[in-house]
Design an enzyme around this catalytic site. Structure first.
Site, mmCIF file in Angstrom:
data_model
loop_
_atom_site.group_PDB
_atom_site.id
_atom_site.type_symbol
_atom_site.label_atom_id
_atom_site.label_comp_id
_atom_site.label_asym_id
_atom_site.label_seq_id
_atom_site.Cartn_x
_atom_site.Cartn_y
_atom_site.Cartn_z
ATOM 1 N N HIS A 178 0.857 -1.192 0.000
ATOM 2 C CA HIS A 178 0.000 0.000 0.000
ATOM 3 C C HIS A 178 0.887 1.234 0.000
ATOM 4 C CE1 HIS A 178 -3.179 2.807 1.153
ATOM 5 N NE2 HIS A 178 -4.017 1.880 0.768
ATOM 6 N N ASP A 216 -7.997 -5.336 -0.031
ATOM 7 C CA ASP A 216 -8.467 -6.211 -1.120
ATOM 8 C C ASP A 216 -8.092 -7.675 -0.927
ATOM 9 O OD1 ASP A 216 -7.644 -3.423 -3.049
ATOM 10 O OD2 ASP A 216 -9.665 -4.214 -2.810
HETATM 11 C C1 SDX Z 1 -6.252 0.067 -2.890
HETATM 12 O O1 SDX Z 1 -4.429 4.536 -2.050
HETATM 13 C C2 SDX Z 1 -5.382 3.932 -1.409
HETATM 14 O O2 SDX Z 1 -5.776 4.297 -0.310
HETATM 15 C C3 SDX Z 1 -5.994 2.765 -2.124
HETATM 16 C C4 SDX Z 1 -7.000 1.923 -1.363
HETATM 17 C C5 SDX Z 1 -8.285 2.672 -1.085
HETATM 18 O O3 SDX Z 1 -9.019 2.270 -0.174
HETATM 19 O O4 SDX Z 1 -8.598 3.620 -1.872
HETATM 20 O O5 SDX Z 1 -6.427 1.483 -0.153
HETATM 21 C C6 SDX Z 1 -7.413 0.685 -2.181
HETATM 22 O O6 SDX Z 1 -5.995 0.411 -4.002
HETATM 23 C C7 SDX Z 1 -5.396 -0.925 -2.148
HETATM 24 C C8 SDX Z 1 -4.170 -1.405 -2.990
HETATM 25 C C9 SDX Z 1 -4.657 -2.508 -3.936
HETATM 26 N N1 SDX Z 1 -3.597 -2.850 -4.905
HETATM 27 C C10 SDX Z 1 -2.958 -4.029 -4.823
HETATM 28 O O7 SDX Z 1 -3.114 -4.855 -3.923
HETATM 29 C C11 SDX Z 1 -2.003 -4.292 -5.983
HETATM 30 C C12 SDX Z 1 -0.676 -4.848 -5.471
HETATM 31 N N2 SDX Z 1 0.036 -3.784 -4.727
HETATM 32 C C13 SDX Z 1 0.799 -2.874 -5.476
HETATM 33 O O8 SDX Z 1 0.932 -2.903 -6.793
HETATM 34 C C14 SDX Z 1 1.409 -1.725 -4.680
HETATM 35 O O9 SDX Z 1 1.733 -2.184 -3.436
HETATM 36 C C15 SDX Z 1 0.539 -0.488 -4.599
HETATM 37 C C16 SDX Z 1 0.128 -0.025 -5.960
HETATM 38 C C17 SDX Z 1 -0.658 -0.755 -3.776
HETATM 39 C C18 SDX Z 1 1.377 0.607 -3.933
HETATM 40 O O10 SDX Z 1 2.419 0.892 -4.786
HETATM 41 P P1 SDX Z 1 3.494 2.041 -4.443
HETATM 42 O O11 SDX Z 1 3.167 2.704 -3.172
HETATM 43 O O12 SDX Z 1 3.675 2.876 -5.650
HETATM 44 O O13 SDX Z 1 4.767 1.212 -4.119
HETATM 45 P P2 SDX Z 1 5.792 0.712 -5.197
HETATM 46 O O14 SDX Z 1 5.055 0.147 -6.379
HETATM 47 O O15 SDX Z 1 6.786 1.784 -5.420
HETATM 48 O O16 SDX Z 1 6.464 -0.525 -4.415
HETATM 49 C C19 SDX Z 1 7.500 -0.287 -3.478
HETATM 50 C C20 SDX Z 1 8.371 -1.544 -3.548
HETATM 51 C C21 SDX Z 1 8.756 -1.894 -4.982
HETATM 52 O O17 SDX Z 1 9.996 -2.586 -4.925
HETATM 53 P P3 SDX Z 1 11.346 -1.717 -5.352
HETATM 54 O O18 SDX Z 1 11.102 -1.204 -6.754
HETATM 55 O O19 SDX Z 1 11.445 -0.608 -4.316
HETATM 56 O O20 SDX Z 1 12.454 -2.731 -5.250
HETATM 57 O O21 SDX Z 1 7.606 -2.667 -3.081
HETATM 58 C C22 SDX Z 1 7.421 -3.606 -4.124
HETATM 59 C C23 SDX Z 1 7.708 -2.887 -5.424
HETATM 60 O O22 SDX Z 1 8.198 -3.785 -6.396
HETATM 61 N N3 SDX Z 1 6.019 -4.032 -4.065
HETATM 62 C C24 SDX Z 1 5.604 -5.272 -4.224
HETATM 63 C C25 SDX Z 1 4.217 -5.215 -4.049
HETATM 64 N N4 SDX Z 1 3.831 -3.963 -3.805
HETATM 65 C C26 SDX Z 1 4.955 -3.226 -3.813
HETATM 66 N N5 SDX Z 1 6.280 -6.412 -4.491
HETATM 67 C C27 SDX Z 1 5.516 -7.525 -4.597
HETATM 68 N N6 SDX Z 1 4.173 -7.577 -4.423
HETATM 69 C C28 SDX Z 1 3.499 -6.423 -4.157
HETATM 70 N N7 SDX Z 1 2.169 -6.451 -4.009
#
Ligand code: SDX
Length: 442
Positions: A318, A376
């Site tokens: 998140h 989720d």
């Molecule tokens: C919702 O914003 C909100 O409040 C949203 C929400 C709401 O109520 O409105 O809470 C609802 O959207 C919840 C999130 C649902 N999405 C997912 O579950 C999809 C999977 N998660 C992600 O793709 C990710 O975690 C996000 C999009 C939720 C957040 O992404 P960020 O904050 O942009 O973080 P990032 O992509 O920069 O990740 C940081 C690091 C990265 O590694 P590095 O590049 O630093 O080495 O963490 C890793 C990412 O690769 N990472 C993950 C991961 N999520 C982040 N690695 C593996 N699996 C994951 N799920």
């Protein structure tokens, strides 16, 4: 709403001083303080003072507005709606109360609650012509595509509540959207399965009415299971609002131009659809079904950690929560209650989800990156058990989030300092060059 400029002990305003080492110029930027959470640096004078924009793709460190609706402490895993913790609201309140709270800032007293519920109930029907819009879609259209189209079309029907400068019209539009989204969502489901639309019933509660319109049929009475209705209501509460997330920011930006509230909510639905946002609940279930068995979990954990593999653990991570999403905790408990009520002794998907969470939370990659289950992760398991197809999961998220979107929209419109949102950019394109006639091009 007024932020307060942070003042030091001697009464001087607290500032951050920037030194532009290109010119040696010092710029003092005021620090603004809210009621809790991080202070902000007011950069509104920065461009005029330096000729520079700030640069923050994805807005990881940017406050786009001030708001009094929802507060998230990502490090502590805290979520407050108008100051009330989400776990207390989920446990003791109901979705209609939470809608009133988000819209008006306080929990309703008994009379206000009765009046609000009666108002919402009386707006649950849609214009009969609206049903024609569904016929234009293929039966196998994704229900979110239908929601984008039909909710946007509301602008064509309710001209008496599109004047955003009239407080009465703003409130009627808010009531209409909260009331009609369940009807429109249930109709999207009915259309996808080729069953007739069910009219809402004024003798049923909000969640109960939605389940009735979704799973009832005209040929026989349909009694909604009260335990499932309560769980549905709780799931709506957990999805109601969440500060300035992508879809809420979309609604605010659309609304900042003066667009009508129905069009703004349709924009929010479109943004929520993405798998990185509200579409994740659908993606989680598909992921759990792809994993199939507990022994395949390590394979997927390794893929999630592999930089060369764009696979991510859906329902994990998140932007704000760097601790367990408080909504996910309530959701997991609700999941167990629903499965027990439905007599589902061991749901293989839940077994995979619980084991996946256990393994991930003990893995250094997830610990270092502070990746926890989010709202989720468990919701899809509940919704599937209740009988919703995967394609309806994000529709339910949109249904519940509509009150948050419209409350944030209303707060923005009522802010006297409100102006159209118009971000700038760091331009990386071609610098000026002269036109070349086609006969002279290479
Ligand atoms: C919702 O914003 C909100 O409040 C949203 C929400 C709401 O109520 O409105 O809470 C609802 O959207 C919840 C999130 C649902 N999405 C997912 O579950 C999809 C999977 N998660 C992600 O793709 C990710 O975690 C996000 C999009 C939720 C957040 O992404 P960020 O904050 O942009 O973080 P990032 O992509 O920069 O990740 C940081 C690091 C990265 O590694 P590095 O590049 O630093 O080495 O963490 C890793 C990412 O690769 N990472 C993950 C991961 N999520 C982040 N690695 C593996 N699996 C994951 N799920």
């Amino acid at each position: 709403m007024s932020q307060t400029t942070q003042t030091a002990g001697d009464g001087t305003a607290e500032t951050v001083t920037l030194i532009d080492n290109r010119t040696g110029k010092k710029i003092d930027l005021p620090i603004l303080k809210g009621s809790t959470g991080p202070d902000v640096i007011d950069i509104r004078k920065l461009y005029g003072a330096t000729g520079c924009f700030t640069y923050d793709p994805g807005f990881t460190s940017t406050a786009s507005c001030d708001s009094a609706i929802t507060y998230i402490d990502g490090d502590e895993g805290v979520l407050l709606h108008r100051g009330y913790p989400i776990d207390q609201l989920a446990e003791s309140s109901d979705f209609m109360e939470v809608c009133y709270l988000l819209l008006h800032g306080e929990l309703p007293n008994a009379a206000q609650k009765t009046e609000f519920e009666a108002t919402i109930t009386r707006h649950t029907m849609v214009h009969e012509q609206l049903t024609q819009f569904y016929r234009g879609f293929r039966r196998d259209a994704h229900p979110m595509a239908v929601m984008c189209g039909v909710v946007g079309a509301l602008s064509a029907f309710y001209h008496d509540s599109t004047d955003i400068n009239d407080p009465k019209q703003r409130m009627i539009a808010s009531h209409r959207l909260i009331a009609k989204l369940p009807t429109i969502a249930a109709m999207a489901y009915k259309y996808s399965v080729g069953q007739p639309f069910m009219y809402p019933r004024n003798d049923l509660g909000y969640a109960e009415n939605f389940l009735y319109m979704t799973f009832g049929v005209p040929c026989e009475p349909y009694k909604v299971n009260p335990v499932i209705a309560k769980a549905m209501d709780k799931i709506f509460i957990l999805h109601a609002d969440h500060e300035q997330n992508a879809s809420t920011s979309t609604v605010r930006l659309a609304g900042s131009s003066g667009a009508n509230p129905f069009a703004c909510i349709a924009a929010g639905i479109a943004s929520l659809w993405g798998p990185a946002h509200g579409g994740a609940n659908e993606a989680v279930l598909k992921m759990l079904e792809e994993i199939k068995t507990v022994d395949r979990i390590p394979e997927f954990i390794n893929r999630a950690k592999d930089k060369n593999d764009n696979f991510r653990l859906m329902g994990f991570g998140h932007r704000v929560y760097k601790n367990y999403d408080p909504r996910a905790k309530v959701m997991q408990q609700t999941c167990k209650e629903v499965l027990a009520e439905l007599g589902i002794k061991d749901d293989p998907l839940l077994d995979i989800a619980v084991e996946l969470e256990r393994i991930a939370l003990s893995d250094p990659y997830f610990i270092e990156k502070k990746l926890y289950p989010n709202v989720d992760f468990y919701s899809g398991i509940i919704l599937k058990a209740i009988g919703f197809p995967t394609s309806m999961f994000t529709v339910l998220f949109a249904l519940a989030r509509t009150v948050g979107w419209i409350s944030q929209w209303k707060e923005m419109i009522e802010d006297p300092g409100q102006k159209i949102g118009r971000p700038r950019q760091l331009y990386m394109g071609q610098t000026p060059r002269d036109y070349v006639p086609v006969e002279k091009r290479g």
